[in-house]
Design an enzyme around this catalytic site. Structure first.
Site, PDB file in Angstrom:
ATOM      1  N   VAL A  84       0.838  -1.193   0.000  1.00 49.37           N
ATOM      2  CA  VAL A  84       0.000   0.000   0.000  1.00 49.37           C
ATOM      3  C   VAL A  84       0.878   1.250   0.000  1.00 49.37           C
ATOM      4  O   VAL A  84       1.918   1.280   0.658  1.00 49.37           O
ATOM      5  CB  VAL A  84      -0.892   0.013   1.277  1.00 49.37           C
ATOM      6  CG1 VAL A  84      -1.684   1.294   1.389  1.00 49.37           C
ATOM      7  CG2 VAL A  84      -1.805  -1.195   1.310  1.00 49.37           C
ATOM      8  N   CYS A  85       0.437   2.288  -0.730  1.00 49.45           N
ATOM      9  CA  CYS A  85       1.078   3.601  -0.660  1.00 49.45           C
ATOM     10  C   CYS A  85      -0.010   4.663  -0.822  1.00 49.45           C
ATOM     11  O   CYS A  85      -1.186   4.405  -0.600  1.00 49.45           O
ATOM     12  CB  CYS A  85       2.183   3.746  -1.699  1.00 49.45           C
ATOM     13  SG  CYS A  85       1.608   3.837  -3.409  1.00 49.45           S
ATOM     14  N   ARG A  86       0.371   5.860  -1.224  1.00 48.93           N
ATOM     15  CA  ARG A  86      -0.604   6.943  -1.353  1.00 48.93           C
ATOM     16  C   ARG A  86      -1.534   6.735  -2.530  1.00 48.93           C
ATOM     17  O   ARG A  86      -2.736   6.879  -2.427  1.00 48.93           O
ATOM     18  CB  ARG A  86       0.107   8.300  -1.475  1.00 48.93           C
ATOM     19  CG  ARG A  86      -0.848   9.492  -1.532  1.00 48.93           C
ATOM     20  CD  ARG A  86      -0.119  10.814  -1.621  1.00 48.93           C
ATOM     21  NE  ARG A  86       0.814  10.857  -2.733  1.00 48.93           N
ATOM     22  CZ  ARG A  86       0.504  11.173  -3.984  1.00 48.93           C
ATOM     23  NH1 ARG A  86      -0.726  11.465  -4.310  1.00 48.93           N
ATOM     24  NH2 ARG A  86       1.425  11.189  -4.924  1.00 48.93           N
ATOM     25  N   MET A 129      -3.976   4.855  -0.605  1.00 50.30           N
ATOM     26  CA  MET A 129      -4.721   5.471   0.494  1.00 50.30           C
ATOM     27  C   MET A 129      -5.619   6.605  -0.014  1.00 50.30           C
ATOM     28  O   MET A 129      -6.574   6.960   0.662  1.00 50.30           O
ATOM     29  CB  MET A 129      -3.765   5.976   1.573  1.00 50.30           C
ATOM     30  CG  MET A 129      -3.045   4.864   2.322  1.00 50.30           C
ATOM     31  SD  MET A 129      -4.132   3.659   3.127  1.00 50.30           S
ATOM     32  CE  MET A 129      -4.781   4.649   4.478  1.00 50.30           C
TER      33      MET A 129
END
Length: 98
Positions: free
Chosen positions: A62-64, A90
């Site tokens: 997961v990242c932005r 996110m």
């Protein structure tokens, strides 16, 4: 590389699936909120910390927005790890955050 969208990950969490989520954002980004239970390993450190991961497990990256997590997933996959990239990151996550 396997991929899923945030709503699919949220559904898996609600179902009680045993998931290991790795958030590859920087520490200051994670301070604004992250998926409960996620482990923070900033992208720049993934290569140096991959020895801490278990190749028998599957990891959700997961990242932005999905770009850095995709890079981390590719790196880990090239070393024999099983990974899933959460596209949209996110920015599109609507589930709980801590």
């Amino acid at each position: 590389m396997k991929q899923l969208v945030p709503s699919e990950l949220e559904a898996l969490i609600r179902q009680g699936k045993d998931l290991t989520i790795i958030d590859v954002r920087e520490t200051d980004e994670v301070a604004t909120g992250q998926i409960p239970g996620a482990v923070n390993i900033p992208l720049g450190l993934v290569e140096f910390r991959m020895h801490e991961l278990d190749k028998s497990k599957e990891y959700v990256m997961v990242c932005r927005s999905g770009g850095r997590s995709s890079m981390a997933a590719n790196l880990l996959e090239s070393h024999g790890y099983r990974v899933i990239n959460m596209t949209g990151g996110m920015n599109e996550w609507e589930g709980a955050i801590k």
